[in-house]
Design a protein around this motif. Structure first.
Motif, PDB file in Angstrom:
ATOM      1  N   PRO A  77      -6.530   7.244   1.360  1.00 18.44           N
ATOM      2  CA  PRO A  77      -6.834   7.247   2.787  1.00 18.44           C
ATOM      3  C   PRO A  77      -5.864   6.322   3.519  1.00 18.44           C
ATOM      4  N   LYS A  78      -5.880   6.398   4.842  1.00 17.55           N
ATOM      5  CA  LYS A  78      -5.169   5.401   5.634  1.00 17.55           C
ATOM      6  C   LYS A  78      -5.983   4.117   5.544  1.00 17.55           C
ATOM      7  N   ILE A  79      -5.331   2.994   5.257  1.00 16.49           N
ATOM      8  CA  ILE A  79      -6.067   1.735   5.181  1.00 16.49           C
ATOM      9  C   ILE A  79      -5.898   0.966   6.491  1.00 16.49           C
ATOM     10  N   LEU A  80      -7.008   0.446   6.988  1.00 17.34           N
ATOM     11  CA  LEU A  80      -6.978  -0.372   8.201  1.00 17.34           C
ATOM     12  C   LEU A  80      -7.553  -1.744   7.888  1.00 17.34           C
ATOM     13  N   CYS A  81      -6.992  -2.762   8.501  1.00 14.57           N
ATOM     14  CA  CYS A  81      -7.638  -4.072   8.429  1.00 14.57           C
ATOM     15  C   CYS A  81      -7.663  -4.666   9.828  1.00 14.57           C
ATOM     16  N   GLU A  82      -8.557  -5.619  10.021  1.00 15.71           N
ATOM     17  CA  GLU A  82      -8.817  -6.139  11.369  1.00 15.71           C
ATOM     18  C   GLU A  82      -8.798  -7.659  11.426  1.00 15.71           C
ATOM     19  N   PRO A  83      -7.647  -8.272  11.241  1.00 21.46           N
ATOM     20  CA  PRO A  83      -7.613  -9.727  11.319  1.00 21.46           C
ATOM     21  C   PRO A  83      -7.780 -10.220  12.758  1.00 21.46           C
ATOM     22  N   GLY A  84      -8.548 -11.245  12.916  1.00 23.78           N
ATOM     23  CA  GLY A  84      -8.689 -11.886  14.222  1.00 23.78           C
ATOM     24  C   GLY A  84      -8.174 -13.315  14.115  1.00 23.78           C
ATOM     25  N   ARG A  85      -8.994 -14.146  13.468  1.00 22.77           N
ATOM     26  CA  ARG A  85      -8.677 -15.572  13.317  1.00 22.77           C
ATOM     27  C   ARG A  85      -7.286 -15.801  12.730  1.00 22.77           C
TER      28      ARG A  85
ATOM     29  N   PRO B 253     -14.611  14.687   7.228  1.00 21.89           N
ATOM     30  CA  PRO B 253     -13.138  14.581   7.141  1.00 21.89           C
ATOM     31  C   PRO B 253     -12.654  13.140   7.182  1.00 21.89           C
ATOM     32  N   ILE B 254     -13.086  12.348   6.216  1.00 19.90           N
ATOM     33  CA  ILE B 254     -12.737  10.918   6.220  1.00 19.90           C
ATOM     34  C   ILE B 254     -11.268  10.739   5.821  1.00 19.90           C
ATOM     35  N   GLN B 255     -10.510  10.079   6.708  1.00 20.64           N
ATOM     36  CA  GLN B 255      -9.110   9.762   6.378  1.00 20.64           C
ATOM     37  C   GLN B 255      -8.820   8.285   6.477  1.00 20.64           C
ATOM     38  N   GLN B 256      -9.763   7.512   7.016  1.00 19.99           N
ATOM     39  CA  GLN B 256      -9.493   6.099   7.267  1.00 19.99           C
ATOM     40  C   GLN B 256     -10.551   5.216   6.604  1.00 19.99           C
ATOM     41  N   LEU B 257     -10.089   4.214   5.881  1.00 17.60           N
ATOM     42  CA  LEU B 257     -11.004   3.184   5.389  1.00 17.60           C
ATOM     43  C   LEU B 257     -10.588   1.859   6.019  1.00 17.60           C
ATOM     44  N   ASP B 258     -11.515   1.273   6.755  1.00 15.85           N
ATOM     45  CA  ASP B 258     -11.242   0.052   7.516  1.00 15.85           C
ATOM     46  C   ASP B 258     -12.003  -1.099   6.865  1.00 15.85           C
ATOM     47  N   ILE B 259     -11.260  -2.032   6.296  1.00 19.23           N
ATOM     48  CA  ILE B 259     -11.895  -3.078   5.487  1.00 19.23           C
ATOM     49  C   ILE B 259     -12.132  -4.372   6.269  1.00 19.23           C
ATOM     50  N   GLY B 260     -12.016  -4.312   7.604  1.00 21.81           N
ATOM     51  CA  GLY B 260     -12.374  -5.464   8.429  1.00 21.81           C
ATOM     52  C   GLY B 260     -11.372  -6.605   8.330  1.00 21.81           C
ATOM     53  N   GLY B 261     -11.813  -7.793   8.749  1.00 24.22           N
ATOM     54  CA  GLY B 261     -10.931  -8.968   8.740  1.00 24.22           C
ATOM     55  C   GLY B 261     -11.517 -10.029   7.846  1.00 24.22           C
ATOM     56  N   GLY B 262     -11.325 -11.271   8.211  1.00 21.25           N
ATOM     57  CA  GLY B 262     -12.024 -12.338   7.504  1.00 21.25           C
ATOM     58  C   GLY B 262     -11.173 -13.415   6.880  1.00 21.25           C
TER      59      GLY B 262
ATOM     60  N   TYR C  22       0.846  -1.196   0.000  1.00 18.80           N
ATOM     61  CA  TYR C  22       0.000   0.000   0.000  1.00 18.80           C
ATOM     62  C   TYR C  22       0.877   1.239   0.000  1.00 18.80           C
ATOM     63  N   PRO C  23       0.651   2.123  -0.945  1.00 16.99           N
ATOM     64  CA  PRO C  23       1.536   3.293  -1.050  1.00 16.99           C
ATOM     65  C   PRO C  23       1.265   4.357   0.021  1.00 16.99           C
ATOM     66  N   GLY C  24       0.169   4.246   0.754  1.00 15.89           N
ATOM     67  CA  GLY C  24      -0.132   5.228   1.807  1.00 15.89           C
ATOM     68  C   GLY C  24       0.086   4.649   3.194  1.00 15.89           C
ATOM     69  N   GLU C  25      -0.543   5.287   4.177  1.00 20.53           N
ATOM     70  CA  GLU C  25      -0.429   4.830   5.564  1.00 20.53           C
ATOM     71  C   GLU C  25      -1.308   3.611   5.796  1.00 20.53           C
ATOM     72  N   SER C  26      -0.877   2.740   6.697  1.00 22.06           N
ATOM     73  CA  SER C  26      -1.716   1.582   7.018  1.00 22.06           C
ATOM     74  C   SER C  26      -1.648   1.274   8.510  1.00 22.06           C
ATOM     75  N   LEU C  27      -2.669   0.573   8.969  1.00 20.97           N
ATOM     76  CA  LEU C  27      -2.715   0.195  10.385  1.00 20.97           C
ATOM     77  C   LEU C  27      -3.361  -1.180  10.499  1.00 20.97           C
ATOM     78  N   ILE C  28      -2.685  -2.081  11.206  1.00 22.52           N
ATOM     79  CA  ILE C  28      -3.260  -3.409  11.456  1.00 22.52           C
ATOM     80  C   ILE C  28      -3.900  -3.372  12.837  1.00 22.52           C
ATOM     81  N   VAL C  29      -5.147  -3.799  12.883  1.00 30.20           N
ATOM     82  CA  VAL C  29      -5.910  -3.779  14.129  1.00 30.20           C
ATOM     83  C   VAL C  29      -6.297  -5.225  14.453  1.00 30.20           C
ATOM     84  N   TYR C  30      -5.890  -5.722  15.594  1.00 33.65           N
ATOM     85  CA  TYR C  30      -6.228  -7.100  15.974  1.00 33.65           C
ATOM     86  C   TYR C  30      -7.674  -7.160  16.480  1.00 33.65           C
ATOM     87  N   ALA C  31      -8.484  -7.973  15.826  1.00 32.01           N
ATOM     88  CA  ALA C  31      -9.868  -8.162  16.273  1.00 32.01           C
ATOM     89  C   ALA C  31      -9.839  -9.084  17.485  1.00 32.01           C
ATOM     90  N   SER C  32      -9.773  -8.477  18.649  1.00 29.28           N
ATOM     91  CA  SER C  32      -9.418  -9.253  19.846  1.00 29.28           C
ATOM     92  C   SER C  32     -10.520 -10.181  20.309  1.00 29.28           C
TER      93      SER C  32
END
Ligand SMILES: *Cc1c(COP(=O)(O)O)cnc(C)c1O
Length: 484
Positions: free
Chosen positions: A329-337, A283-292, A102-112
């Motif tokens: 935008p900043k991309i976020l994803c939320e892997p759990g499993r 002022p949307i800066q983040q798109l969070d595409i979830g986990g799965g 991803y050429p922009g900012e990213s954040l990994i979020v653990y789906a706890s």
């Protein structure tokens, strides 16, 4: 009105992972073979066993440098055994893949919700993976584990007033699910004299092929704002949401998904809504595409790697932004499993056995649906290894039964195992996700302990529950107390 993405082409999972009764293990001759399964792949979600799994000279299974038979002797049975190296590797692979693709900012979020406890949250936080929580209890645990509250994401379709207040107090990102919640939060933030940082959860209208209970992205879902209403929501926030600072959009399409196409489609849907939100001046800066992303539970499961999945979502999102001349935008994803699932195995001790002549053999272990409710809830398939005699031939087929008073308490319908005796140790792999976190005290069975293993060291991360723990919250009204 923006239309939602077309439904993804209907290819099914490469393995449905829920056929009844049919062991797929004909070609597996001993538990040893499970070790080499996909061993060339370094993506933890493609492995049946943790990355550190090996066999020692006693023919015992070793995880994180610890002999599983010794762990049971020290910590008791059943036991969740969590391999630190596998969990950290999965965190790093996600981070590196998003940085690479991803050429922009990213954040990994653990789906706890996959496994929420202090140690797992602390490891994620140490790896620079932030945490998503779905209740006040998970929020509290993540904060106690040392996660930065400002980087927590608070989900859920029915957060209570108290939970919203807790989220506001800690200044977490609140992922707003519906109108009721949005209005309540706007008012609560006003009372607290602050602005709530929010994302909006939308129902993307994407179907994927997984178990019905774990699909969340199709239109008829309890989660998120219906697309028909989203423009009204944007309008409400821009005109009346004085105490709401809407910084992002969120969607999550489901769990244990092996297809890449739905995630590609989701990225396009998100970008379209991003464009609409911009029109309303949000002022949307983040798109969070979830986990799965799915994991391997049996030899026939064949999920894409963490890198392949990340590449798909990153490239799809970047391409859709480029096509529409939108800033990245900043991309976020939320892997759990796929972060924690493959990092854990559950060890059990063999108890009684029974043969129903002409039908089948049953072997019972000292746990079951209370420590792993997935088979009875989702008909999920698992495999089992003989941890104390890994090279013994799998000469028998038997049903692996739990100890609970429920005929459906079966861990594996048809397991290939060596001849067993009481006291031998069995290991069920891939139990890191939605096992402990969905565990119960059904039949008043205390929850097992969990240990974190690494380099030959084992640290207790969840103490085994005691009978004392089980009656701790019981209260006996005076009138029911035994008469002296
Ligand atoms: C459950 C959930 C996840 C994680 O799903 P996995 O399939 O475990 O990766 C991510 N985001 C949300 C909102 C969820 O509810």
């Amino acid at each position: 009105m923006v239309s939602t993405a077309p439904v993804a082409p209907s290819s099914t999972n490469r393995s449905a992972n829920r056929s009844e009764n049919k062991a797929d293990t004909a070609e597996i001759a001993s538990s040893l073979q499970y070790l080499s399964l996909a061993a060339a792949d370094d993506s933890p979600n493609q492995r049946l066993l943790p990355l550190t799994a090996e066999v020692n000279e006693k023919d015992h299974l070793v995880v994180g440098g610890c002999d599983v038979v010794d762990l049971i002797a020290e910590f008791g049975s059943p036991l969740y055994i969590l391999d630190e190296q596998t969990l950290r590797t999965a965190c790093r692979q996600y981070k590196e893949a998003f940085e690479r693709h991803y050429p922009g900012e990213s954040l990994i979020v653990y789906a706890s919700k996959a496994w929420n406890c202090l140690a797992v949250c602390a490891i994620a936080a140490q790896e620079g993976v932030t945490i998503d929580v779905v209740s006040g209890g998970e929020l509290r645990t993540a904060v106690d584990a040392g996660a930065d509250p400002a980087n927590l994401y608070f989900h859920g379709n029915n957060k209570s007033r108290d939970e919203l207040k807790l989220g506001l107090d800690h200044n977490v990102h609140i992922v707003v699910d519906n109108w009721h919640e949005m209005q309540m939060l706007n008012a609560l933030a006003g009372e607290a004299g602050k602005k709530a940082t929010i994302l909006l959860r939308l129902t993307p209208g994407i179907e994927c092929h997984t178990h019905e209970y774990i699909q969340t992205g199709h239109i008829d879902s309890k989660f998120g704002f219906d697309p028909e209403q989203l423009e009204d929501v944007f309008k409400f926030i821009s005109e009346q949401g004085k105490h709401l600072n809407c910084v992002g959009l969120h969607a999550h399409i489901g769990s244990q998904i092996f297809e890449l196409q739905p995630h590609h489609d989701l990225a396009e849907v998100m970008v379209r809504w991003f464009q609409v939100a911009n029109k309303y001046g949000l002022p949307i800066q983040q798109l969070d595409i979830g986990g799965g992303l799915g994991i391997r539970y049996t030899e026939s499961d064949d999920p894409p790697s963490i890198d392949e999945w990340s590449k798909t979502v990153c490239e799809s999102l970047a391409a859709a932004c480029a096509k529409n001349d939108l800033p990245l935008p900043k991309i976020l994803c939320e892997p759990g499993r796929s972060l924690v699932g493959s990092a854990c195995v559950t060890a059990y001790t063999v108890g009684g056995q029974k043969t129903v002549p002409g039908i089948r053999k049953y072997v019972s272990v000292d746990g079951g649906m209370s420590d792993n409710p997935r088979p009875i809830t989702y008909q999920s398939e698992y495999r089992v290894l003989a941890a104390n005699k890994m090279s013994a031939p799998l000469s028998e087929t038997m049903r692996l039964a739990g100890k609970h008073c429920e005929s459906g308490d079966v861990i594996i319908q048809s397991a290939s195992l060596p001849t067993l005796e009481a006291g031998e140790i069995l290991v069920v792999p891939a139990t890191g996700a939605y096992n402990y976190s969905m565990s119960s005290n059904y039949n008043r069975v205390p929850r097992p302990a969990a240990v974190l293993v690494n380099n030959g060291q084992a640290d207790l991360i969840l103490q085994r529950e005691t009978y004392e723990d089980l009656v701790r919250h019981d209260r006996l009204p005076e009138s029911l107390k035994p008469q002296q």
